[in-house]
Design a protein around this motif. Structure first.
Motif, PDB file in Angstrom:
ATOM      1  N   ASP A  31       0.769  -1.268   0.014  1.00  0.00           N
ATOM      2  CA  ASP A  31       0.194   0.047  -0.016  1.00  0.00           C
ATOM      3  C   ASP A  31       0.853   1.359  -0.029  1.00  0.00           C
ATOM      4  OD1 ASP A  31      -2.158   1.858   0.424  1.00  0.00           O
ATOM      5  OD2 ASP A  31      -2.411   1.330   2.260  1.00  0.00           O
ATOM      6  N   GLY A  36      -4.924   2.714   2.699  1.00  0.00           N
ATOM      7  CA  GLY A  36      -5.575   1.536   3.311  1.00  0.00           C
ATOM      8  C   GLY A  36      -6.308   0.592   2.241  1.00  0.00           C
ATOM      9  N   ARG A  37      -5.815   0.760   1.100  1.00  0.00           N
ATOM     10  CA  ARG A  37      -6.176  -0.193  -0.085  1.00  0.00           C
ATOM     11  C   ARG A  37      -5.200  -0.345  -1.006  1.00  0.00           C
ATOM     12  NH1 ARG A  37     -10.624   2.954  -3.172  1.00  0.00           N
ATOM     13  NH2 ARG A  37      -9.054   4.349  -3.039  1.00  0.00           N
ATOM     14  N   ASP A 125     -10.483  -9.789  -5.042  1.00  0.00           N
ATOM     15  CA  ASP A 125     -11.166  -8.413  -4.997  1.00  0.00           C
ATOM     16  C   ASP A 125     -12.563  -8.840  -4.975  1.00  0.00           C
ATOM     17  OD1 ASP A 125     -12.021  -5.708  -5.058  1.00  0.00           O
ATOM     18  OD2 ASP A 125     -11.323  -5.653  -7.447  1.00  0.00           O
ATOM     19  N   ASN A 131      -9.695  -2.604  -6.049  1.00  0.00           N
ATOM     20  CA  ASN A 131      -8.826  -2.325  -4.872  1.00  0.00           C
ATOM     21  C   ASN A 131      -8.784  -3.620  -3.937  1.00  0.00           C
ATOM     22  OD1 ASN A 131      -7.852   0.523  -5.290  1.00  0.00           O
ATOM     23  ND2 ASN A 131      -9.823   0.633  -5.150  1.00  0.00           N
ATOM     24  N   THR A 133      -8.568  -4.561   0.074  1.00  0.00           N
ATOM     25  CA  THR A 133      -8.592  -4.066   1.451  1.00  0.00           C
ATOM     26  C   THR A 133      -7.737  -5.110   2.154  1.00  0.00           C
ATOM     27  OG1 THR A 133     -10.317  -5.447   2.354  1.00  0.00           O
ATOM     28  CG2 THR A 133     -10.644  -3.066   1.426  1.00  0.00           C
ATOM     29  N   LYS A 134      -7.189  -4.714   3.543  1.00  0.00           N
ATOM     30  CA  LYS A 134      -6.264  -5.742   4.018  1.00  0.00           C
ATOM     31  C   LYS A 134      -7.119  -7.109   4.389  1.00  0.00           C
ATOM     32  CE  LYS A 134      -2.954  -6.186   7.988  1.00  0.00           C
ATOM     33  NZ  LYS A 134      -2.006  -5.259   8.774  1.00  0.00           N
ATOM     34  N   ASP A 135      -8.524  -6.981   4.937  1.00  0.00           N
ATOM     35  CA  ASP A 135      -9.298  -8.110   4.882  1.00  0.00           C
ATOM     36  C   ASP A 135      -9.232  -8.986   3.619  1.00  0.00           C
ATOM     37  OD1 ASP A 135      -9.676  -7.472   7.663  1.00  0.00           O
ATOM     38  OD2 ASP A 135     -11.581  -6.511   7.149  1.00  0.00           O
ATOM     39  N   GLU A 136      -9.536  -8.209   2.578  1.00  0.00           N
ATOM     40  CA  GLU A 136      -9.716  -8.908   1.236  1.00  0.00           C
ATOM     41  C   GLU A 136      -8.451  -9.637   0.930  1.00  0.00           C
ATOM     42  OE1 GLU A 136     -12.626  -6.758  -1.763  1.00  0.00           O
ATOM     43  OE2 GLU A 136     -10.868  -5.621  -1.298  1.00  0.00           O
TER      44      GLU A 136
END
Length: 149
Positions: A31, A36-37, A125, A131, A133-136
């Motif tokens: 990142d 944050g993405r 995604d 984008n 995310t950290k969770d993805e």
């Protein structure tokens, strides 16, 4: 080759490589704009850096021996995390390469690696916003490896 399997193998190759960033969180390292993405462009740059870490002789391809040597260099703390998550030692380096080696020459080229990373990004995604995310990112790697152990 089945796309999901290619993605899983790319994940198996990319995740341990991410640990090579000297104690850096893989998400934070990729990142680069710190929003944050991880965009597709940021992911591509991160994957290219990971490939460069594996390509010890800088010839544009990675052999199983180079991959094994790179894995051996990474800190045991980060390697243990990668292995615990289902990455790293679940498959030999030669097997990882064979799964996404589209020309069957026993080496992983930068183009083959890039295609695997692109496929992996698209699969992770899940909200299709372009984008990660950290969770993805984390969920995508966990899912792919759990589905193909």
């Amino acid at each position: 080759m089945h796309t999901t399997l290619r993605i899983a193998i790319a994940a198996a190759i990319l995740m341990p490589a991410a640990a090579a960033f000297a104690g850096m969180d893989k998400f934070a390292e990729m990142d680069t704009d710190k929003d944050g993405r991880i965009s597709q462009a940021e992911h591509t740059v991160g994957a290219d850096k990971m490939f460069a870490k594996l390509d010890a002789d800088n010839n544009g391809s990675v052999t199983a021996a180079e991959m094994d040597a790179a894995h051996a260099k990474w800190s045991d703390k980060n390697t243990a995390k990668a292995d615990h998550a289902g990455h790293g030692k679940s498959m030999s380096s030669a097997d990882k390469i064979a799964k996404i080696d589209s020309d069957g020459d026993g080496e992983l080229t930068s183009a083959e690696h890039a295609e695997g990373a692109k496929d992996m990004f698209a699969k992770m995604d899940t909200d299709r916003d372009g984008n990660l995310t950290k969770d993805e990112l984390e969920a995508g790697h966990r899912k792919e490896m759990a589905d193909h152990r």
